[in-house]
Design a protein around this motif. Sequence first.
Motif, PDB file in Angstrom:
ATOM      1  N   TRP A  40     -67.069  13.279   1.693  1.00 30.08           N
ATOM      2  CA  TRP A  40     -65.929  13.049   0.778  1.00 30.08           C
ATOM      3  C   TRP A  40     -64.686  12.650   1.492  1.00 30.08           C
ATOM      4  O   TRP A  40     -63.873  12.068   0.642  1.00 30.08           O
ATOM      5  CB  TRP A  40     -65.495  14.379   0.235  1.00 30.08           C
ATOM      6  CG  TRP A  40     -66.765  15.204  -0.518  1.00 30.08           C
ATOM      7  CD1 TRP A  40     -68.078  14.944  -0.566  1.00 30.08           C
ATOM      8  CD2 TRP A  40     -66.790  16.394  -1.312  1.00 30.08           C
ATOM      9  NE1 TRP A  40     -68.836  15.343  -1.334  1.00 30.08           N
ATOM     10  CE2 TRP A  40     -68.052  16.806  -1.892  1.00 30.08           C
ATOM     11  CE3 TRP A  40     -65.914  17.310  -1.574  1.00 30.08           C
ATOM     12  CZ2 TRP A  40     -68.489  17.651  -2.689  1.00 30.08           C
ATOM     13  CZ3 TRP A  40     -66.189  18.372  -2.273  1.00 30.08           C
ATOM     14  CH2 TRP A  40     -67.372  18.659  -2.813  1.00 30.08           C
ATOM     15  N   THR A  54     -58.546  14.889  -5.739  1.00 25.86           N
ATOM     16  CA  THR A  54     -59.330  13.560  -6.041  1.00 25.86           C
ATOM     17  C   THR A  54     -59.327  13.011  -7.441  1.00 25.86           C
ATOM     18  O   THR A  54     -59.286  11.972  -7.433  1.00 25.86           O
ATOM     19  CB  THR A  54     -60.877  13.968  -5.551  1.00 25.86           C
ATOM     20  OG1 THR A  54     -61.434  15.157  -6.451  1.00 25.86           O
ATOM     21  CG2 THR A  54     -61.149  14.150  -4.264  1.00 25.86           C
ATOM     22  N   GLY A 111     -62.970   9.323   0.018  1.00 24.58           N
ATOM     23  CA  GLY A 111     -61.657   9.594  -0.314  1.00 24.58           C
ATOM     24  C   GLY A 111     -60.927   8.544   0.161  1.00 24.58           C
ATOM     25  O   GLY A 111     -59.752   7.887  -0.401  1.00 24.58           O
ATOM     26  N   THR A 166     -64.873  11.531  -9.490  1.00 22.81           N
ATOM     27  CA  THR A 166     -63.972  12.325  -8.586  1.00 22.81           C
ATOM     28  C   THR A 166     -65.086  13.195  -7.433  1.00 22.81           C
ATOM     29  O   THR A 166     -66.157  12.814  -7.690  1.00 22.81           O
ATOM     30  CB  THR A 166     -63.335  13.327  -9.376  1.00 22.81           C
ATOM     31  OG1 THR A 166     -62.548  14.122  -8.160  1.00 22.81           O
ATOM     32  CG2 THR A 166     -64.041  14.086 -10.136  1.00 22.81           C
ATOM     33  N   THR A 191     -59.602  20.728  -4.644  1.00 22.44           N
ATOM     34  CA  THR A 191     -60.205  19.412  -4.217  1.00 22.44           C
ATOM     35  C   THR A 191     -60.392  18.710  -5.434  1.00 22.44           C
ATOM     36  O   THR A 191     -60.293  17.369  -5.175  1.00 22.44           O
ATOM     37  CB  THR A 191     -61.781  19.794  -4.019  1.00 22.44           C
ATOM     38  OG1 THR A 191     -61.732  20.917  -2.830  1.00 22.44           O
ATOM     39  CG2 THR A 191     -62.583  18.644  -3.605  1.00 22.44           C
ATOM     40  N   ASN A 192     -60.764  19.153  -6.523  1.00 22.23           N
ATOM     41  CA  ASN A 192     -60.906  18.307  -7.865  1.00 22.23           C
ATOM     42  C   ASN A 192     -59.455  17.677  -8.143  1.00 22.23           C
ATOM     43  O   ASN A 192     -59.062  16.542  -8.811  1.00 22.23           O
ATOM     44  CB  ASN A 192     -61.227  18.945  -8.809  1.00 22.23           C
ATOM     45  CG  ASN A 192     -62.825  18.963  -9.192  1.00 22.23           C
ATOM     46  OD1 ASN A 192     -63.650  20.089  -9.319  1.00 22.23           O
ATOM     47  ND2 ASN A 192     -63.271  17.721  -9.413  1.00 22.23           N
ATOM     48  N   SER A 245     -58.161   9.422  -7.773  1.00 20.79           N
ATOM     49  CA  SER A 245     -59.104   8.611  -8.559  1.00 20.79           C
ATOM     50  C   SER A 245     -58.255   7.802  -9.656  1.00 20.79           C
ATOM     51  O   SER A 245     -58.489   6.722  -9.778  1.00 20.79           O
ATOM     52  CB  SER A 245     -60.159   9.537  -9.163  1.00 20.79           C
ATOM     53  OG  SER A 245     -61.092   8.407 -10.029  1.00 20.79           O
TER      54      SER A 245
END
Length: 485
Positions: A332, A425, A336, A437, A421-422, A429
């Motif tokens: 990730w 991202t 990212g 994501t 985390t969400n 995004s």
Amino acid sequence: MVNFRIISKIIGSLLFIEAFFMSWCTIMAIFFHEDDQMAFLMSMLVTFGFGFIFLFFGRNAENALSRRDAYLLVTSVWVIFSLFGMLPFLIHGSITNLTDAYFETISGFTTTGATILDDVEWLPHGILFWRSLIQWVGGLGIVFFTIAILPSLVGGSVKVFAAEATGPIKAKMHPRLTTTAKWIWSIYLLLTIGCGVSFWVAGMNWYEALNYSMTTTATGGFAIHNASTEYFHSPTIDYISITYQFLAGINFTLLYMGIFKLRFRDMLKNSELKLYVSVVVAATVMLMFILFYQMGYDLERAFRCSLFQVVSFITTTGMFNDDAGQWPHVTWVILGVVMYLGACAGSTSGGFKCIRGVMLLKVLRNNFRQIIHPNAVLPVKVNGANVTRNRLIALFAFFILTIFMILVTATIMILAGIDNTNAITIALSCVSNVGPTLGTEIGPVMSWSILPDAIKWILCLLMLMGRLEIMTVLVLFTRSFWKEN
């Protein structure tokens, strides 16, 4: 002051073009004998009607735009196009919530590709085609499209190009911007046709090939299947998708040099292209190693899935042939980084852009040299040309603003109850116009429907600012923009 008459005139004319696009979807709906025919007919009539109203208020306007007018026009067009673009969703009932409909539409036009639809496969063919079409139109820019087909409509088109084009350096192929616009759209159309034919030969039917070719070359990522291209379980389709996503991420000026001028040597010497290729290769190798040794993938699948996800994320397309949300967390981080970097300026991709990455690396290199040689004069050169001080200042301002916007948006989402985390991202995004994501609640293969409405409106603004590279939108909120002098 701002010349609202010319802005109104141009918006009215552009709404006619949007209504014309809706007529294509009406034909598609009639062809498949589905229940979205009336939705497109009504949307088309409403859009035409408001086009006449805008033209009425813009009557007798001089066909000349100031720089101030150009920035307001570009932002207004993207907002208004999305307002009318959501009508088919609402009238048909595909999306019943106003917030969701606007989110889906602006995500399409900005080629972000984030969706609130949990199941797209039940939608009628016309609605699905509209989702793909708005991404294709937004790929190179709504107003830029107009400059190519109706140059006389947009006076001061150079200023409009500066406001809508991506990247710190606006390359031109021809002294006349309208000619440049036509060449760029010709390349875009050629890529779309080539991609569509390739998909069709590889096993897609004509409708699937048409939709996926538009969203692939636009690096948008909207799919007509819930599983995206993974639906086909075809390595051939995966490699075709990788190829055209990668090509769409190259500066179209370079593609023009390679395709029409056959200057491949000059193309391969380009610093931005070198960084783009290098990042894709390095990230693919790292991911392939992880998938092969930690996830038990066979070598070919590890290579294909790694390359597909890297190209999809760096070009900000957002398609997937595997669920990267199930991969180890270290992957990730890699995805990212490439998501934030983005591909080349002057392409359909979003992100920070590789050209800015090249400039940053050269500034860092010069700083190290300056430590050893304090009195040396070390200009920053990209492809043999000096980068001016103003452009370097703009570079760092853009870098700081993107990081600041990501942090602020992520903080707001964390306070709203979204996991860390969400939140990070999702913000990354949207500002990079990527779409997928990385996380557990909202992964790369999931919709964003569970987000609160207030968060969706914030993300709509973030997607718009990401597509227009922040400054075009933020300048409208400065006091100096609205002063007469």
